[in-house]
Design a protein around this motif. Structure first.
Motif, PDB file in Angstrom:
ATOM      1  N   GLU A  36       0.818  -1.215   0.000  1.00 34.69           N
ATOM      2  CA  GLU A  36       0.000   0.000   0.000  1.00 34.69           C
ATOM      3  C   GLU A  36       0.852   1.266   0.000  1.00 34.69           C
ATOM      4  O   GLU A  36       0.495   2.247  -0.656  1.00 34.69           O
ATOM      5  CB  GLU A  36      -0.955   0.010   1.191  1.00 34.69           C
ATOM      6  CG  GLU A  36      -1.910   1.201   1.162  1.00 34.69           C
ATOM      7  CD  GLU A  36      -3.104   1.037   2.080  1.00 34.69           C
ATOM      8  OE1 GLU A  36      -4.054   1.825   1.925  1.00 34.69           O
ATOM      9  OE2 GLU A  36      -3.099   0.136   2.938  1.00 34.69           O
ATOM     10  N   GLU A  37       1.999   1.248   0.686  1.00 33.46           N
ATOM     11  CA  GLU A  37       2.834   2.450   0.740  1.00 33.46           C
ATOM     12  C   GLU A  37       3.442   2.801  -0.625  1.00 33.46           C
ATOM     13  O   GLU A  37       3.939   3.902  -0.822  1.00 33.46           O
ATOM     14  CB  GLU A  37       3.932   2.323   1.798  1.00 33.46           C
ATOM     15  CG  GLU A  37       4.953   1.232   1.557  1.00 33.46           C
ATOM     16  CD  GLU A  37       4.593  -0.113   2.175  1.00 33.46           C
ATOM     17  OE1 GLU A  37       5.473  -0.995   2.172  1.00 33.46           O
ATOM     18  OE2 GLU A  37       3.452  -0.313   2.652  1.00 33.46           O
ATOM     19  N   LYS A  38       3.338   1.888  -1.588  1.00 33.76           N
ATOM     20  CA  LYS A  38       3.839   2.140  -2.946  1.00 33.76           C
ATOM     21  C   LYS A  38       2.722   2.578  -3.900  1.00 33.76           C
ATOM     22  O   LYS A  38       2.983   2.865  -5.063  1.00 33.76           O
ATOM     23  CB  LYS A  38       4.531   0.898  -3.509  1.00 33.76           C
ATOM     24  CG  LYS A  38       5.738   0.451  -2.716  1.00 33.76           C
ATOM     25  CD  LYS A  38       6.840   1.474  -2.778  1.00 33.76           C
ATOM     26  CE  LYS A  38       8.087   0.953  -2.071  1.00 33.76           C
ATOM     27  NZ  LYS A  38       9.161   1.929  -2.091  1.00 33.76           N
ATOM     28  N   TYR A  39       1.499   2.618  -3.439  1.00 35.77           N
ATOM     29  CA  TYR A  39       0.373   2.972  -4.315  1.00 35.77           C
ATOM     30  C   TYR A  39       0.478   4.392  -4.871  1.00 35.77           C
ATOM     31  O   TYR A  39      -0.116   4.708  -5.897  1.00 35.77           O
ATOM     32  CB  TYR A  39      -0.966   2.757  -3.601  1.00 35.77           C
ATOM     33  CG  TYR A  39      -1.582   1.400  -3.850  1.00 35.77           C
ATOM     34  CD1 TYR A  39      -0.825   0.234  -3.785  1.00 35.77           C
ATOM     35  CD2 TYR A  39      -2.921   1.280  -4.155  1.00 35.77           C
ATOM     36  CE1 TYR A  39      -1.388  -1.002  -4.022  1.00 35.77           C
ATOM     37  CE2 TYR A  39      -3.501   0.045  -4.392  1.00 35.77           C
ATOM     38  CZ  TYR A  39      -2.723  -1.085  -4.329  1.00 35.77           C
ATOM     39  OH  TYR A  39      -3.290  -2.318  -4.580  1.00 35.77           O
ATOM     40  N   THR A  92      -7.823   3.886  -0.143  1.00 34.61           N
ATOM     41  CA  THR A  92      -6.902   2.932   0.466  1.00 34.61           C
ATOM     42  C   THR A  92      -6.722   1.762  -0.491  1.00 34.61           C
ATOM     43  O   THR A  92      -7.505   1.575  -1.436  1.00 34.61           O
ATOM     44  CB  THR A  92      -7.460   2.402   1.800  1.00 34.61           C
ATOM     45  OG1 THR A  92      -8.657   1.647   1.520  1.00 34.61           O
ATOM     46  CG2 THR A  92      -7.755   3.531   2.785  1.00 34.61           C
ATOM     47  N   LYS A  93      -5.732   0.949  -0.216  1.00 35.42           N
ATOM     48  CA  LYS A  93      -5.514  -0.260  -1.011  1.00 35.42           C
ATOM     49  C   LYS A  93      -6.758  -1.142  -0.965  1.00 35.42           C
ATOM     50  O   LYS A  93      -7.192  -1.651  -2.004  1.00 35.42           O
ATOM     51  CB  LYS A  93      -4.292  -1.014  -0.491  1.00 35.42           C
ATOM     52  CG  LYS A  93      -4.000  -2.305  -1.219  1.00 35.42           C
ATOM     53  CD  LYS A  93      -2.737  -2.960  -0.696  1.00 35.42           C
ATOM     54  CE  LYS A  93      -2.472  -4.287  -1.387  1.00 35.42           C
ATOM     55  NZ  LYS A  93      -1.160  -4.849  -1.005  1.00 35.42           N
TER      56      LYS A  93
END
Length: 183
Positions: free
Chosen positions: A29-32, A90-91
């Motif tokens: 998710e932090e790479k989205y 969010t993811k």
């Protein structure tokens, strides 16, 4: 008789969407928010774009049952979709959007008759070809998704992730080589 009809369209679309969802699941998710280059969509924006684009075909064929695109407000619809791509998610929300929108479109495909798929739709002056079958138009979201999925697989590589389809192919090759060596 056709060899590729509504059921095959729906099945192949679901397969493509399932593989897109697997990619979306594998990316942290932090790479989205990652953009491979300036001016490109982020990973999240690309996934949402993939999720909502089939709405164009759904609107044209299932909702309006248009026989011509002359006069259709394509830019108005695309503007709404572009705005939706920019909504922060969010993811988990992106994954749910991919699932629900994908299944919704697959059901549209599943319900199409051979006669409906064979109908011709006129394009505006200046576009080539001037006429396409509904079948050709309804398969376009799958082709579009595969294009963007290829981009996402390259982005996975940039992030140090080996795409699941590559891993599966490597496993099959290793198993075949092992079986061959055991003979």
């Amino acid at each position: 008789m056709t060899y590729y009809g509504a059921k095959e369209l729906a099945r192949s679309f679901r397969t493509v969407r399932d593989n897109t969802i697997k990619i979306a699941q594998e990316i942290p998710e932090e790479k989205y928010g990652f953009r491979p280059a300036e001016g490109c969509r982020s990973i999240a924006e690309t996934l949402v774009h993939i999720a909502v684009l089939p709405r164009v075909q759904e609107q044209l064929h299932a909702t309006e049952h248009r026989s011509t695109l002359v006069g259709f407000d394509f830019f108005g619809l695309m503007g709404k979709m572009q705005a939706e791509v920019k909504v922060p998610r969010t993811k988990a929300q992106v994954l749910e959007l991919l699932r629900t929108e994908g299944e919704r479109y697959a059901k549209v495909l599943e319900g199409a008759s051979e006669a409906f798929l064979a109908e011709q739709v006129e394009y505006p002056e200046g576009m080539e070809p001037r006429v396409k079958s509904r079948f050709e138009m309804l398969i376009a979201p799958k082709e579009h998704e595969m294009h963007h999925r290829g981009q996402l697989m390259l982005v996975e590589r940039m992030l140090g992730i080996t795409p699941h389809l590559t891993r599966h192919m490597e496993e099959r090759i290793a198993a075949m080589q092992s079986a061959q060596a055991g003979r």
